[in-house]
Structures are given as C-alpha cells and as structure tokens.
Design an enzyme around this catalytic site. Structure first.
Site, PDB file in Angstrom:
ATOM      1  N   HIS A  18     -10.372   1.964  -2.562  1.00 40.12           N
ATOM      2  CA  HIS A  18      -9.879   2.887  -3.599  1.00 40.12           C
ATOM      3  C   HIS A  18      -8.666   3.630  -3.085  1.00 40.12           C
ATOM      4  O   HIS A  18      -8.601   3.978  -1.897  1.00 40.12           O
ATOM      5  CB  HIS A  18     -10.972   3.884  -3.994  1.00 40.12           C
ATOM      6  CG  HIS A  18     -10.694   4.580  -5.290  1.00 40.12           C
ATOM      7  ND1 HIS A  18      -9.921   5.713  -5.367  1.00 40.12           N
ATOM      8  CD2 HIS A  18     -11.051   4.273  -6.555  1.00 40.12           C
ATOM      9  CE1 HIS A  18      -9.840   6.095  -6.636  1.00 40.12           C
ATOM     10  NE2 HIS A  18     -10.508   5.237  -7.379  1.00 40.12           N
ATOM     11  N   GLU A  68     -15.854   0.461 -10.124  1.00 45.63           N
ATOM     12  CA  GLU A  68     -15.741  -0.762 -10.931  1.00 45.63           C
ATOM     13  C   GLU A  68     -16.830  -1.765 -10.572  1.00 45.63           C
ATOM     14  O   GLU A  68     -17.241  -2.566 -11.394  1.00 45.63           O
ATOM     15  CB  GLU A  68     -14.372  -1.425 -10.728  1.00 45.63           C
ATOM     16  CG  GLU A  68     -13.177  -0.549 -10.996  1.00 45.63           C
ATOM     17  CD  GLU A  68     -13.012  -0.179 -12.453  1.00 45.63           C
ATOM     18  OE1 GLU A  68     -13.867  -0.568 -13.270  1.00 45.63           O
ATOM     19  OE2 GLU A  68     -12.048   0.521 -12.764  1.00 45.63           O
TER      20      GLU A  68
HETATM   21  N1  COA Z   1     -10.794  -6.244  -0.074  1.00 44.94           N
HETATM   22  C1  COA Z   1     -10.317  -6.590   1.130  1.00 44.94           C
HETATM   23  N2  COA Z   1      -9.404  -5.872   1.801  1.00 44.94           N
HETATM   24  C2  COA Z   1      -8.984  -4.744   1.235  1.00 44.94           C
HETATM   25  C3  COA Z   1      -9.453  -4.309  -0.022  1.00 44.94           C
HETATM   26  C4  COA Z   1     -10.406  -5.107  -0.665  1.00 44.94           C
HETATM   27  N3  COA Z   1     -10.896  -4.775  -1.836  1.00 44.94           N
HETATM   28  N4  COA Z   1      -8.846  -3.146  -0.349  1.00 44.94           N
HETATM   29  C5  COA Z   1      -8.006  -2.858   0.668  1.00 44.94           C
HETATM   30  N5  COA Z   1      -8.093  -3.820   1.610  1.00 44.94           N
HETATM   31  C6  COA Z   1      -7.379  -3.867   2.870  1.00 44.94           C
HETATM   32  C7  COA Z   1      -5.944  -4.304   2.640  1.00 44.94           C
HETATM   33  O1  COA Z   1      -5.832  -5.712   2.701  1.00 44.94           O
HETATM   34  C8  COA Z   1      -5.226  -3.603   3.772  1.00 44.94           C
HETATM   35  O2  COA Z   1      -5.464  -4.344   4.935  1.00 44.94           O
HETATM   36  P1  COA Z   1      -4.332  -4.462   6.093  1.00 44.94           P
HETATM   37  O3  COA Z   1      -4.318  -3.084   6.725  1.00 44.94           O
HETATM   38  O4  COA Z   1      -4.831  -5.531   6.986  1.00 44.94           O
HETATM   39  O5  COA Z   1      -3.043  -4.802   5.406  1.00 44.94           O
HETATM   40  C9  COA Z   1      -5.986  -2.281   3.896  1.00 44.94           C
HETATM   41  O6  COA Z   1      -7.313  -2.541   3.394  1.00 44.94           O
HETATM   42  C10 COA Z   1      -5.353  -1.142   3.086  1.00 44.94           C
HETATM   43  O7  COA Z   1      -5.124  -1.666   1.775  1.00 44.94           O
HETATM   44  P2  COA Z   1      -4.246  -0.961   0.652  1.00 44.94           P
HETATM   45  O8  COA Z   1      -4.035  -1.924  -0.469  1.00 44.94           O
HETATM   46  O9  COA Z   1      -3.043  -0.353   1.297  1.00 44.94           O
HETATM   47  O10 COA Z   1      -5.208   0.173   0.204  1.00 44.94           O
HETATM   48  P3  COA Z   1      -4.950   1.099  -0.986  1.00 44.94           P
HETATM   49  O11 COA Z   1      -5.806   2.280  -0.739  1.00 44.94           O
HETATM   50  O12 COA Z   1      -3.540   1.330  -1.229  1.00 44.94           O
HETATM   51  O13 COA Z   1      -5.477   0.207  -2.231  1.00 44.94           O
HETATM   52  C11 COA Z   1      -6.816  -0.609  -3.984  1.00 44.94           C
HETATM   53  C12 COA Z   1      -6.522   0.557  -3.029  1.00 44.94           C
HETATM   54  C13 COA Z   1      -7.876  -0.139  -4.990  1.00 44.94           C
HETATM   55  C14 COA Z   1      -5.558  -1.031  -4.734  1.00 44.94           C
HETATM   56  C15 COA Z   1      -7.379  -1.799  -3.169  1.00 44.94           C
HETATM   57  O14 COA Z   1      -8.487  -1.358  -2.399  1.00 44.94           O
HETATM   58  C16 COA Z   1      -7.772  -2.983  -4.032  1.00 44.94           C
HETATM   59  O15 COA Z   1      -6.925  -3.763  -4.448  1.00 44.94           O
HETATM   60  N6  COA Z   1      -9.112  -3.148  -4.331  1.00 44.94           N
HETATM   61  C17 COA Z   1      -9.560  -4.262  -5.128  1.00 44.94           C
HETATM   62  C18 COA Z   1      -9.333  -4.019  -6.615  1.00 44.94           C
HETATM   63  C19 COA Z   1     -10.258  -2.975  -7.222  1.00 44.94           C
HETATM   64  O16 COA Z   1     -11.460  -2.990  -7.002  1.00 44.94           O
HETATM   65  N7  COA Z   1      -9.669  -2.071  -8.030  1.00 44.94           N
HETATM   66  C20 COA Z   1     -10.422  -1.026  -8.714  1.00 44.94           C
HETATM   67  C21 COA Z   1     -10.131   0.302  -8.126  1.00 44.94           C
HETATM   68  S1  COA Z   1     -11.082   1.564  -8.946  1.00 44.94           S
END
Ligand code: COA
Length: 364
Positions: A254, A309
């Site tokens: 998140h 979600e």
């Molecule tokens: N599965 C696997 N790896 C994940 C992940 C997931 N759901 N969410 C984050 N990561 C990893 C990223 O690959 C990244 O790894 P790295 O350091 O090796 O590059 C690290 O964790 C940080 O990711 P980042 O995208 O920068 O985190 P964020 O806090 O900006 O992103 C989301 C948050 C929600 C966009 C992201 O967690 C995601 O895409 N989740 C899946 C979609 C989802 O469930 N969305 C609903 C949200 S309510």
C-alpha cells in the site's frame, strides 16, 4: 512565498479535515475520532450519519436516517430513460457518472447539504441494480423500503432477500470503505466544489476519478490471482513463480500503510467470525498466509502486507457479486466520504489553484 514542487502533490497537505485520519506507519484509520475497528459492527446508515453530522446517531437518529435513505432510492422517469438510451456496451462506472450527472438542477444549488448527500447515496445502488438487470434482460426490481441500505442493494440485484451472513459481510466492507482521506477521488470532488460548483458536479468528477484502474480497480486483479491459484496446494508455487518473475501480487502492499491495513484486519476478523463452511474464504486465508511469508522471504524489508482490496475481493467472491460490480459497489460506499468532503470544503472554501513549473521551450 517558498514554492515547492511535488510530483502528484505527494506529501503536500492541501486541506484541514475532521472527517478521517490515516496513520500509515501505525496502521490506523479514524473516522470522526473513532478507530474503524470500533465501527465495523455498525450499520451503513449509522456510519454515514457519523461522517455527515460529525457524531454518532442516537437511536432515534438511526431510525430517522434509515427511513430517509429508504425514501430516496427511487429513479425518476428521466433517469430510467437515460439508462435505456446509453449504449449497452457502456461500462457501469460510465453509466453511474452519466446518470448522476443528469440530476443537476436548482435543488442542487450551492451550498451542498446533507439532504442532497442522502439522495445521491440512496440512489446509486438503484442505478447499478437497474442497469445490471437491464443488461441481463431481467425486469427491474423496485427498492424495498423495509430493507436496510445494503440488504436492499443485494435484493435489487438478485430478487432474493440476502442471508444475514451475506448482507453482513458486504455491509462491513462498505462501512470500512466509506472514507479514506484525501485520495484522488475525494480530492477531485473537493477541487470541483471549491469553484462553488454544485454537489452533483463534484460527485460526477469523483466518479470519473474513481473509474481509473489505479484507484478503484484492484479487486478484480485479486480474483484473477485467487482463480489462478485455485487450490491451497498450488498457492506456494504460483506465488513464488510470480514474485521471482518480478510480478506484483494484487491485494498486497500500500502507498500509505507500511504495516497492516486496518481495513483488511477488520474485514478479516469479520470474515473469521461469520465464515462457516466457505471454501473460497479458506483459500483466501491460506493464500494470504503464504503470500506474506513469501513476500518477507523474496522482498525482505519492504513491509508488504495485505491491503483492503484483498479481503474486499474475497468477500465479493464469497457472496457471488460479479466482478464488473466491484468498483461500482466501492463507489456506492465511497459516495458518503465524497459528500462529507464536499460539505467540509464548502463550509470553509478556498479555490484550489496550484501552479505548474514551465519546462518547455522559450523562443523569446
Ligand atoms: N507484490 C510484490 N512486490 C511488491 C508489491 C506487491 N504487491 N508491492 C510492492 N512490491 C515491491 C516492489 O516491487 C518494490 O520492490 P523493489 O524494492 O525490489 O523494487 C517495493 O516493494 C516497493 O514497491 P513500490 O511500488 O515502490 O511501493 P509503493 O508503496 O509505491 O506501491 C502499491 C504501493 C499499492 C502501488 C503496490 O504495493 C502495488 O502495486 N500493489 C499491488 C496492487 C494493489 O493491490 N493495489 C491496491 C492498493 S489498495
């Protein structure tokens, strides 16, 4: 004045609010002073009252708001005509945005009121159900004023009175997702309202914002994941393969919460209390456990946990809600938060006017 550039306004505080508070480090979400775990057993109507009026309803208030919302569920002949005129292939979020937009008129003049908020909240499930039945070539089921808001929604979709377990699961989901701070849709509603435009216009903006897959679209990805896994035996190998390929697991991680999402925790607790013999929920619980273990192993130190979600999808799958109704159902709950934000904006209004930094050519 010092000018700060922040892409996407990340980290910028753009308004003061008393509606809700999120502490992403501690995993806390508060509505009007109450932690959401304390509110999860209240009805949709009672928590909507809390968000609109700023305090919990008395017993008389609770009866009154339930009655008022039940009287405001009707579709006007114009709304029905629009529902029939829109192309059959139009997605439900666009349908909602268009039909809600048609409500603008003198009764929605500035300033926004709780009565206007109630009408929009009451009618959204009816629009969804009308269009859903129309698409399925089934007759429209009139709202039943004896049922509460969530029971009536499920009744209008299927024609059957939902069981207590089914209605209770959806009601908990809706209560926990009524409001979530200055997210993109709440912000766009506030921006529109800040021009002293009416509530219908502000909510039309918010629905258009909610429609984007980066905001309202994640539960379907979770369903795809659960379907792909299929059985508990395959969970570890499917999840490991995805993570090693660098794929993101839907329903985990998140932007704001860097610990457990309190809404996911509350939904999970409710599901555990009323689970009975539900195999799809057993699978979801098992997938969550495996995924958290594997995320800690393959992505150590990233603080990745289940988000709302994941359990939203598990609940919607367990009550057989079709996946194209997930985001519209999220909208049917979030309308309460949006309308509370618009009223708060109107009560102490400053027009939003950020600046942009010019990085184009200069020929002069
Ligand atoms: N599965 C696997 N790896 C994940 C992940 C997931 N759901 N969410 C984050 N990561 C990893 C990223 O690959 C990244 O790894 P790295 O350091 O090796 O590059 C690290 O964790 C940080 O990711 P980042 O995208 O920068 O985190 P964020 O806090 O900006 O992103 C989301 C948050 C929600 C966009 C992201 O967690 C995601 O895409 N989740 C899946 C979609 C989802 O469930 N969305 C609903 C949200 S309510």
């Amino acid at each position: 004045m010092k000018r700060i550039f922040s892409d996407g306004l990340k980290g910028i505080i753009a308004a003061q609010t008393t509606i809700s508070h999120i502490d992403g480090q501690e995993g806390v979400l508060i509505y009007r002073g109450y932690e959401i775990g304390e509110l999860k057993d209240l009805s949709f109507e009672e928590v909507a009252f809390l968000l609109w009026y700023g305090h919990l309803p008395t017993m008389a208030d609770a009866v009154d708001i339930k009655y008022k919302l039940s009287k405001l569920r009707f579709l006007t002949p114009t709304m029905k005509e629009i529902l029939h005129t829109l192309p059959v292939e139009m997605d439900m979020m666009s349908v909602l945005r268009t039909v809600i937009s048609s409500l603008g008129g003198s009764e929605y003049g500035w300033k926004p009121t709780i009565e206007q908020a109630m009408r929009l909240t009451a009618v959204i499930p009816t629009i969804i159900a009308y269009r859903f039945n129309m698409n399925m070539k089934k007759p429209f089921i009139e709202p039943d004023p004896r049922l509460n808001h969530v029971e009536n929604y499920l009744y209008m979709l299927s024609g059957n009175n939902p069981s207590k377990a089914v209605a209770g699961a959806l009601e908990t989901y809706m209560v926990l997702t009524l409001e979530h701070g200055m997210n993109a849709s709440a912000f766009s509603a506030r921006v529109t309202a800040s021009t002293e435009s009416d509530l219908v216009s502000a909510i039309t903006s918010a629905i258009g914002t909610m429609k984007g897959p980066l905001h309202g679209g994640a539960p379907s990805g979770v369903i795809d994941l659960l379907n792909e896994i299929g059985t508990a035996e395959k969970a570890e190998s499917v999840i490991r393969r995805k993570l090693l390929k660098g794929e993101k697991l839907m329903g985990f991680g998140h932007r704001v919460y860097k610990t457990h999402d309190p809404r996911a925790v509350a939904l999970r607790n409710t599901l555990l209390e009323n689970k009975g013999d539900n195999q799809s929920l057993d699978l979801a619980l098992y997938v969550e456990k495996k995924a958290i273990e594997l995320l800690a192993e393959i992505k150590p130190g990233r603080s990745l946990y289940t988000n709302v979600e994941f359990y939203a999808a598990a609940i919607m799958k367990s009550i057989n809600l079709p996946s194209d109704l997930f985001t519209p159902t999220f909208t049917a709950s979030r309308i309460v938060g949006w309308t509370a934000h618009v009223m708060e904006q109107a009560a102490n209004n400053t027009i939003y006017r950020p600046q942009s930094k010019y990085i184009g050519k200069r020929n002069c």
